[in-house]
Scaffold this motif. Structure first.
Motif, PDB file in Angstrom:
ATOM      1  N   PRO A  42       0.795  -1.230   0.000  1.00 44.49           N
ATOM      2  CA  PRO A  42       0.000   0.000   0.000  1.00 44.49           C
ATOM      3  C   PRO A  42       0.824   1.274   0.000  1.00 44.49           C
ATOM      4  O   PRO A  42       0.273   2.342   0.212  1.00 44.49           O
ATOM      5  N   THR A  91      -1.212  -7.828  -1.992  1.00 41.66           N
ATOM      6  CA  THR A  91      -2.449  -8.387  -2.532  1.00 41.66           C
ATOM      7  C   THR A  91      -3.662  -7.939  -1.734  1.00 41.66           C
ATOM      8  O   THR A  91      -4.702  -7.645  -2.292  1.00 41.66           O
ATOM      9  N   VAL A  92      -3.503  -7.895  -0.422  1.00 43.23           N
ATOM     10  CA  VAL A  92      -4.702  -7.709   0.405  1.00 43.23           C
ATOM     11  C   VAL A  92      -4.970  -6.257   0.775  1.00 43.23           C
ATOM     12  O   VAL A  92      -5.965  -5.976   1.424  1.00 43.23           O
ATOM     13  N   LEU A  93      -4.105  -5.347   0.358  1.00 46.14           N
ATOM     14  CA  LEU A  93      -4.297  -3.962   0.783  1.00 46.14           C
ATOM     15  C   LEU A  93      -4.508  -3.015  -0.392  1.00 46.14           C
ATOM     16  O   LEU A  93      -4.086  -3.293  -1.506  1.00 46.14           O
ATOM     17  N   ALA A  94      -5.175  -1.898  -0.096  1.00 50.30           N
ATOM     18  CA  ALA A  94      -5.331  -0.830  -1.080  1.00 50.30           C
ATOM     19  C   ALA A  94      -4.273   0.223  -0.809  1.00 50.30           C
ATOM     20  O   ALA A  94      -3.721   0.290   0.277  1.00 50.30           O
TER      21      ALA A  94
END
Lengths: 163, 313, 408
Positions: B198, B275-278
């Motif tokens: 991010p 992958t899991v963060l904006a």
């Protein structure tokens, strides 16, 4: 009495229109033609007095000698009042409605570009939708406009040299 | 002399790092793709990308400072490669070592970020300059926590040399468990250093096109790309050396396997993170670093300060 | 730091279509925004005046690649009203089913784009993968993934078989499950919420005043939905909720769209259960009697309006299209105020802009005096085959090889 008839009755009584001027096309659709002098008064009453608080769009029509403008106003119950007014093509001058509907500015700019309407009181801003450098006096939605009228006028030579 | 040259250029120097960096980029991209339900690139894709970029025309904007514009990618590459020599990889001994090399390595790893800033700034394009400013803003946010997080284990070991540190932790492997907060902090900081989601704020393509690298093309961009790949490897190696000092005394072969596993684990964690963060906004990133990451690093420092008094009288 | 201007567009990675936003910044904070539209005008309104109604319908369908069914349905509703055609009930239902499938496809697409704009590409990959399910369904029902071409004046061109209807229900189950997952993500994922909430704020009053429509308006608590207020197609026969939200920001707009997805699934289930038997089309006259009609339609992006004026011939006198994005764009400048540069892409994306819908008018033919030549489809094909043969690629060969492969 249905909603549409109520709208019709109110407009007839308040402004003394004849029954030919006003037409209930179907459920929730009322069309009304207003002389240009009276337009602003009727429009304001429709917006403030009859709750037509949403301007769907403004349609411009080229009717030969006149330009017609149809203001489509909608109400929360789904009724749409289409107010039509005409101005002579020779001097197509309108007064802006952007004081009542700031969002309507873009529709008025469209009328100015595509039909050559002159909208008085419209704030300065970018033109829409024609590009900068579009030749004056050419209004594509007028019936007498042909694409050939742009030959040699637009696009100008210097534009090409960029490519 | 010949041996040093071999070390510098081939193993574990430039060539090894080049191949290893590209391989790790592949691992990262493939993992990222698989986590997103995509197939992902074939194994040679990073190399193909590099060759393609290197074969392309170099375009230097007229307005840009041509000397700085050309120099910066080389600087970035040189500094990350140099940093690698001071990190112990598969034994307790690094290629070169002196007391205080820990500080040098951290500084050498700061240089690429500075070159990104200078490269962006001297490109003189609006997007590059915004990207450059963001790079620097971000640097101040993650650099201090990273420093503290890496100094804490050194404090416990009582040395400023990476090699001596690994010797210490090799003798007391259990002590590594005390540094777990530091490990997390430095993983976060490394993600920021590599400018990945991010923390890819300086090159957020949907906002500022390509950020610092907007004007870069051809060989110079390829050089920056490979510098970032190598930086990932070097950063992961540093984390492995400082926080995961396991399997160092098992000889070269096993040591090397352990080293690979450790670097892969770090790279995989970083891929998972992106992958899991904006993407955060720059001010959110700064706030996050100063309010959460920096205090955590400080806490780690405090723990080790007390521990060093207790365990190493 | 002094104020400076940064151009977003006409060519910019955040925008999938060319429009130009010039943003004045102080550091990272937006001071004001200037908008220039019109890069995508293709002269559709004018072109409609020179084409028969059925040709115009196909042209109007191409106003937008995503809400194509919205535009063509809105247009023929007006035409059918002027012609006084009563559409068979089954055709109304089929149009409604396609309309809701289109909404699902559009909202899933939006979710992905929104994710991409805030650097959350995983969301893009996930939601676009699920969107493929809808696209495949649409292709199975209509024959096309976009520009479905199911409408015709007087009804629809294809019936939907029983098997397809049963398959549709299964698709809805899959998508409902996936959407529940997205609702979970939207309510739990921290960076997502941080990036969306409080961003692009616009008050309820401003939304009404600037005439915003669709999910953009509903996320500011404007309880307005054409499907309920001005029912068309089969919407009066089914039950649904109009999703509104009072967050007034991008997060609210996300919640509204995801909520609408859930409504879509229930609507399609009801439509499949209630669809009556019968013909799917009535004969339509070629010439439409003089008259005018104004048609409204709740497209995925909001209220789409078409005005058609007929003059008794087989060509329309005037076709006016106002796509939802034009109505929504007016409020974007207000949403931008006091936000940050990083939020520009998501604020623009949050109204789900469709600029090619918005712009429709400009030059019809190239007049710069370049060589003009009409090549027939067949000649073009022959030409391309010849061109490739010269490059050493023989498609005849390839086709033969392919056939052999298929046999083996």
């Amino acid at each position: 009495m249905t909603n549409e008839e109520k709208i019709k009755k109110e407009l007839l009584e308040r402004f003394g229109f004849s029954t030919e001027q006003i037409r209930v096309a179907r459920e929730r659709r009322v069309f009304l033609e207003v002389p240009h002098e009276q337009f602003r008064r009727v429009f304001e009453h429709a917006v403030n007095g009859m709750d037509f608080q949403h301007l769907c769009t403004i349609t411009g029509l080229d009717d030969g000698d006149t330009l017609a403008f149809v203001y489509h106003l909608a109400r929360l119950d789904g009724a749409v009042l289409s107010l039509k007014t005409r101005v002579p093509k020779a001097s197509p001058v309108l007064r802006t409605i952007s004081d009542l509907f700031p969002g309507g500015m873009i529709y008025e700019r469209e009328l100015a570009d595509l039909l050559g309407a002159r909208v008085e009181g419209l704030p300065e801003g970018n033109r829409y939708p024609l590009p900068e450098g579009w030749p004056d006096g050419q209004h594509p939605l007028r019936k007498d406009w042909k694409a050939e009228m742009l030959d040699g006028v637009y696009p100008k030579e210097e534009v090409k040299s960029h490519g | 002399m010949a041996w040093s040259l071999f070390n510098l250029l081939i193993f574990p120097g430039f060539l090894f790092l080049f191949v290893f960096g590209l391989a790790m980029e592949f691992v990262d991209r493939k993992l990222y793709a698989r986590l997103q339900n995509r197939i992902g690139p074939p194994w040679f894709q990073p190399f193909a990308d590099f060759v393609k970029l290197a074969a392309k025309e170099d375009i230097i904007p007229e307005e840009a400072d041509s000397v700085m514009f050309r120099l910066m990618p080389a600087f970035a590459l040189a500094s990350v490669v140099t940093a690698f020599f001071y990190i112990p990889l598969w034994s307790t001994q690094s290629l070169f070592s002196f007391n205080g090399d820990l500080i040098v390595v951290i500084y050498l790893l700061t240089i690429p970020t500075l070159t990104f800033f200078l490269a962006g700034w001297h490109s003189t394009s609006l997007f590059s300059m915004i990207g450059a400013t963001r790079t620097l803003t971000q640097l101040f946010a993650y650099e201090v926590p990273l420093f503290m997080a890496i100094l804490a284990p050194a404090l416990l070991a009582g040395t400023w040399s990476l090699s001596e540190m690994t010797v210490f932790y090799d003798q007391h492997p259990a002590y590594a468990a005390f540094n777990i907060i530091g490990l997390i902090v430095s993983l976060i900081a490394l993600q920021g250093k590599l400018e990945r989601v991010p923390f890819d704020i300086p090159e957020a393509e949907t906002e500022i096109v390509g950020g610092t690298f907007t004007e870069y093309s051809g060989r110079f961009l390829a050089m920056f790309r490979i510098a970032i790949d190598i930086e990932a490897v070097v950063g992961a190696s540093l984390i492995a050396a400082v926080f995961l000092p396991f399997g160092l005394g098992l000889g070269a072969a096993w040591g090397f396997v352990f080293y690979l596993v450790k670097v892969l684990a770090v790279i995989a964690l970083l891929a998972l993170l992106r992958t899991v963060l904006a993407r955060l906004r720059i001010e959110q990133m700064v706030i996050f670093c100063w309010r959460i990451v920096a205090p955590a690093a400080l806490f780690q420092l405090l723990i080790n300060l007390i521990l060093s008094g207790v365990l190493r009288p | 730091m002094a104020n400076f201007k940064i151009p977003i567009g006409p060519q910019h990675p955040a925008l999938k279509e060319p429009e130009s936003f010039t943003i004045t910044l102080n550091g990272e904070t937006i001071i004001e925004m200037d908008m220039r539209l019109g890069y995508n005008h293709r002269g559709i309104e004018k072109a409609c005046e020179e084409r028969s109604y059925i040709q115009a319908m196909y042209l109007v369908e191409r106003v937008c690649g995503i809400c194509s069914h919205s535009h063509s349905t809105c247009f023929i509703q007006a035409v059918e009203e002027i012609a006084g055609l009563a559409i068979p009930a089954r055709a109304q239902y089929i149009r409604t089913i396609i309309a809701e499938l289109e909404r699902i496809h559009s909202h899933l697409l939006w979710l992905g784009v929104a994710g991409h704009e805030i650097g959350f590409d995983t969301l893009l990959m996930y939601s676009w993968r699920d969107r493929e399910v809808v696209m495949d369904t649409l292709a199975a029902l209509t024959g096309n993934r976009v520009n479905y071409g199911i409408n015709t004046i007087g009804g629809v061109r294809r019936d939907i078989s029983k098997e397809h209807l049963a398959g549709l229900l299964k698709t809805m189950d899959i998508l409902e499950e996936r959407t529940k997952y997205y609702i979970e993500v939207a309510s739990e994922e921290i960076t997502l919420i941080q990036r969306l909430s409080g961003v692009g704020f616009i008050s309820h009053e401003d939304t009404v005043m600037l005439g915003a429509v669709g999910p953009t308006a509903r996320a500011s608590g404007v309880d307005r939905d054409i499907r309920r207020d001005d029912p068309y197609l089969a919407y009066k026969d089914i039950e649904f909720q109009v999703i509104t939200d009072t967050h007034n920001d991008v997060y609210g707009r996300t919640l509204v769209r995801v909520g609408e997805l859930m409504q879509c699934y229930s609507m399609i289930r009801q439509l499949v259960a209630k669809i009556p038997e019968g013909p799917v089309t009535v004969k339509a006259p070629r010439k439409i009697p003089a008259g005018e009609a104004f048609s409204r339609y709740e497209a995925p992006r909001g209220e789409d309006v078409h005005y058609v004026k007929a003059n008794g011939t087989d060509k329309a006198e005037r076709v006016k299209i106002r796509a939802p994005t034009l109505a929504n764009l007016q409020s974007v400048a207000r949403m931008m105020e006091n936000n940050r540069l990083a939020d520009v892409p998501i604020i623009i994306a949050a109204i789900d802009p469709c600029f090619s819908c918005t712009d429709r008018m400009i030059r019809i033919n190239d007049t710069a005096g370049r060589r003009k030549e009409t090549i027939s489809w067949q000649a073009l094909r022959t030409h391309s085959l010849e061109w490739y043969r010269k490059q050493g690629v023989d498609f005849k060969d390839l086709n033969a090889k392919m056939r052999q492969r298929m046999k083996a």
